[in-house]
Scaffold this motif. Sequence first.
Motif, mmCIF file in Angstrom:
data_model
loop_
_atom_site.group_PDB
_atom_site.id
_atom_site.type_symbol
_atom_site.label_atom_id
_atom_site.label_comp_id
_atom_site.label_asym_id
_atom_site.label_seq_id
_atom_site.Cartn_x
_atom_site.Cartn_y
_atom_site.Cartn_z
ATOM 1 N N GLU A 94 -2.068 -13.607 16.893
ATOM 2 C CA GLU A 94 -1.223 -12.917 15.926
ATOM 3 C C GLU A 94 -1.439 -13.507 14.527
ATOM 4 O O GLU A 94 -1.684 -14.705 14.373
ATOM 5 N N MET A 95 -1.338 -12.654 13.524
ATOM 6 C CA MET A 95 -1.511 -13.086 12.146
ATOM 7 C C MET A 95 -0.160 -13.422 11.522
ATOM 8 O O MET A 95 0.822 -12.722 11.763
ATOM 9 N N GLU A 96 -0.149 -14.458 10.710
ATOM 10 C CA GLU A 96 1.027 -14.699 9.885
ATOM 11 C C GLU A 96 1.184 -13.536 8.916
ATOM 12 O O GLU A 96 0.213 -12.904 8.522
ATOM 13 N N ARG A 97 2.429 -13.251 8.531
ATOM 14 C CA ARG A 97 2.659 -12.070 7.703
ATOM 15 C C ARG A 97 1.965 -12.184 6.340
ATOM 16 O O ARG A 97 1.523 -11.173 5.781
ATOM 17 N N SER A 98 1.821 -13.383 5.802
ATOM 18 C CA SER A 98 1.111 -13.519 4.523
ATOM 19 C C SER A 98 -0.354 -13.149 4.684
ATOM 20 O O SER A 98 -0.941 -12.494 3.812
ATOM 21 N N LYS A 99 -0.929 -13.527 5.810
ATOM 22 C CA LYS A 99 -2.331 -13.173 6.069
ATOM 23 C C LYS A 99 -2.461 -11.676 6.356
ATOM 24 O O LYS A 99 -3.465 -11.058 6.012
ATOM 25 N N TYR A 100 -1.453 -11.110 6.994
ATOM 26 C CA TYR A 100 -1.474 -9.663 7.244
ATOM 27 C C TYR A 100 -1.402 -8.897 5.921
ATOM 28 O O TYR A 100 -2.096 -7.892 5.742
ATOM 29 N N ASP A 101 -0.600 -9.360 5.006
ATOM 30 C CA ASP A 101 -0.530 -8.716 3.692
ATOM 31 C C ASP A 101 -1.893 -8.746 3.009
ATOM 32 O O ASP A 101 -2.325 -7.745 2.413
#
Length: 528
Positions: A94-101
């Motif tokens: 799973e990606m951290e949300r900052s990396k997903y952004d």
Amino acid sequence: MANTRESDSKTEKERRVDKKDRERASNSLPAACGLIVLWLALLAGCSSIPQVPTNHIVMFSGRGNPVDPTGNIGCADEPAPCNGSHFWLTAYPEMERSKYDHYLSNLFEAMKRDAPVVGGKRRLLIFIHGGLNTQVGTIERAAELHKSIEAAGYFPIFVNWQSSLVSSYLDHLLYMRKGQDMGALGVPLAPFYLLADIARSVARAPVVWAFQFWNNIRSIPFITTQSKTDATRIAADIKREGIIDLVEGEDKRDTAEMVLSGFSWLVTAPTKILTAPFIDAFGKSAWEIMLRRTDLLYHTDGEFSTESDVAKRAHDEKGYQHVLADGGLSVFMRRLQDEVARNGGADAWDITLVGHSMGTIVLNRMVHDFGTSPSGTMPFNRIAYMAAAATVKDYEDNIFPYLAKNRHAQFYHLTLHARAEVRDRWEPIRYVDLPPRGSLLVWVDEFLANPGTLHDRTAGRITNLIAALHTTPEELRHRIHIKEFNAGVSAQDTDPQGHGQFSTPFSFWKQECWQPKSPSSSTCFTER
């Protein structure tokens, strides 16, 4: 004499040791062979995808969180991107949300730069696969098809969600308890859940066999069921009126094909009888988890807990009552709405939505939650259902209101022939089909779901759909298009014959393959 006896004793001891060594060696040989076979099997399940098209994929875990599609083993970089290999039994990180952004920013930059412009509008195609797909398989599909879709004049975006049978059933067995992910706390109850599934398979066996027998009866060519009779009568009136665009397929099976099919059914009837109750019990449990996952794409469990990061952020800013939908697909769709609004609005974009099987359930929620925004109606100008697992009611509740708002939108239903639907079979060897016959939609209607009314049956079966067309608002009917494909070996190179063929090998991105009045063509089954 003593020396002689001692020598004899040592010799006997050595013989016993040698015998044990030989036995140990002979026992270890099969074990070693087994390990080699297991290693080779695992190696075969590991694949390398040279170039994952990350600008064309948004991918999510079974918890609705974004994941890194570049690999799940042998990662080169931590924590993302992985840039490793792909193994079907391993979850993707799973990606951290900052990396997903950041990931989404790259995707949207590519979209604005590369989306083909046709008629002054940038064109996108969003494809959502159905259930029973492995995560590796969904990435391989995107890698294989994105260039063909681009060549057809679209910027493709593949929505990949975790829908495999194994992971879904394990979630049911180990972790999910009454709608809640209990994690390790749910594991102690696993033996009882397993026993309950086994007991269900035994208790419901007579019911399942009865439905199985009825389904097989419906595939006999000289027997016409009431539902088929109703569909034929209604279709005749619809075609006579000429408002809803409807074309019925033909049953092109010849006598030899039907005889072979009937003979193979008789030969494999024992395996069908044995496996049907287990498909009913274990398949139903997995199906319910897959349905849960379609919802988690939009709303994660974290939204309902004040301890989650998303809830804490909302509390710090406005209050818990202002928590935003936190599913990875909701985040993507909000960003897409913003990009459309900032780059010309709906008049500058043309978006096609294509959903296959359970993907239509995800599609319906997308249209319902994101079809309109404060900046206007999203330009979902073409929406296609392929063998829809969404119910007729779900279709009507979500699609009709959107069509009323977007007067440019056209809607397409693509279905198997009614006979192909009930005789669909999994046959790794031609005419050797061990499980019960019938498409996934037949299994859903008869085994996996529990429809309360005819409105609760799947919209992707032509008999269910046609019987409900009278509920279509008059002002929308000229924008509804229905194509039932032909059945039979003679049509296998031009028309889907099985539920799974709509995403492979059917060229779902070609509009001419959707048009009811377009003749069937081998170009819709392009070799890839």
